[in-house]
Design a protein around this motif. Sequence first.
Motif: not given
Length: 404
Positions: A169-174, A176-187, A217-224
């Motif tokens: 759960h924490w691998v996916m949560g952390v 995802f948060i990093l993906l969300g922040i970095s994605g918002l920065v890029l877009i 992204s790889w950590a997120f997909m694996l934890s998913l």
Amino acid sequence: MRALLWIVLSVMLAFPAAAEDAPVDATEPRATTGGAQTLEDIMARQRGEKVDDADRRANTGQGNVEALIGQLGTRGAASDADVFRALRYGSADTTTTARGPTTGLLIQDGGMRWLTFREGPLLTYGLYFLGGMVLIIALFYAFRGKIMIDGPKTGRMIIRFDAFERFCHWVMGVSFILLGISGLVLIAGRKFMIPWMGHDTYSSIAQAGKWAHNNMSWAFMLSLIFVFILWVKHNIPDRGDIQWMAKAGGLFSKGVHPPAKKFNAGQKIIFWSVIVLGVSISVSGLALLFPFEISMFAKTFKIVNMTGLPQLFSGAALPEVLTPYGEMQLAQLWHGIIAFVFIGIIIAHIYLGSVGMEGAIETMGTGEVDEQWAKEHHSLWYDEEMAKAKDPATSAADQATPAE
């Protein structure tokens, strides 16, 4: 003599000016002029407006070969404008010495539409959605406050999630948060960050964000995958979920606790939202990580067209042939749309799992909850665990015995 020359020169210069000032019949059909592109066409496309290019799309020199033979000499049987239109609309037979999925595409016509949508509706409505979600949560907190345990705590703890479940759960949560922040920065960085920090500073931040986004992204997909395997059996909808939904889980009423198993109906909605959105955003993300290798939209559009729904609602089928760049542009836009929806849902999940409900954060912190919390929020699961603890036939591995 000098005066006569000035008069002749003035008359000659006047003719072009008169020609430029001559009024143009705006009602004249575009086809009678060969469908020539105008400055207004270019400006309209930059504004994201629909431009009628049917005449230019059809006028690529294929129908007037005989008329052109002998007029262009060694240049061939098509004018430069005809060749340009044939290349632009994909009707030209081209060959290139370079090899690759995009080498045969010399003119890419969808870039402006992609950029306009990305920096316009996608960013605007996406940020509105996130802001609206934050506002709704703030209003809910002002109305309901923190959801407290109604009865007295017993001090006796029950194991709700083991160490491996919490780790996934924490691998996916952390991630995802990093993906969300970095994605918002890029877009959103180009529009909101560059004006106040400059291109150079933003460039360094964007490069770091891109590296983090690609690798986390790889950590997120694996934890998913692991989260799905661990909890899917507990998230199958049942009749009890209807009763829970009818009472809104007691979120708006104090002292109301509809019975629930290990996951209530609200948590099941979150679970399946995470799985569906997670798979969708992962597939589009893989298409972006491996450019031009995964063509997901042309195949998807073909399947959707077989249902007849696009023709029913819009009167036209979805395009079943897309250029490699077109696939990439759709993948990026879809990735962004899903990301905004996903982030909004997780914001609500984080609120209820932390400051919104007493005792909730402990479920993923220590993995243990007080018996009173279990009785109130997951009474059916509590009864099952107590029955296991009292049944001597139940193996120790399956018991969720109280943890003193």
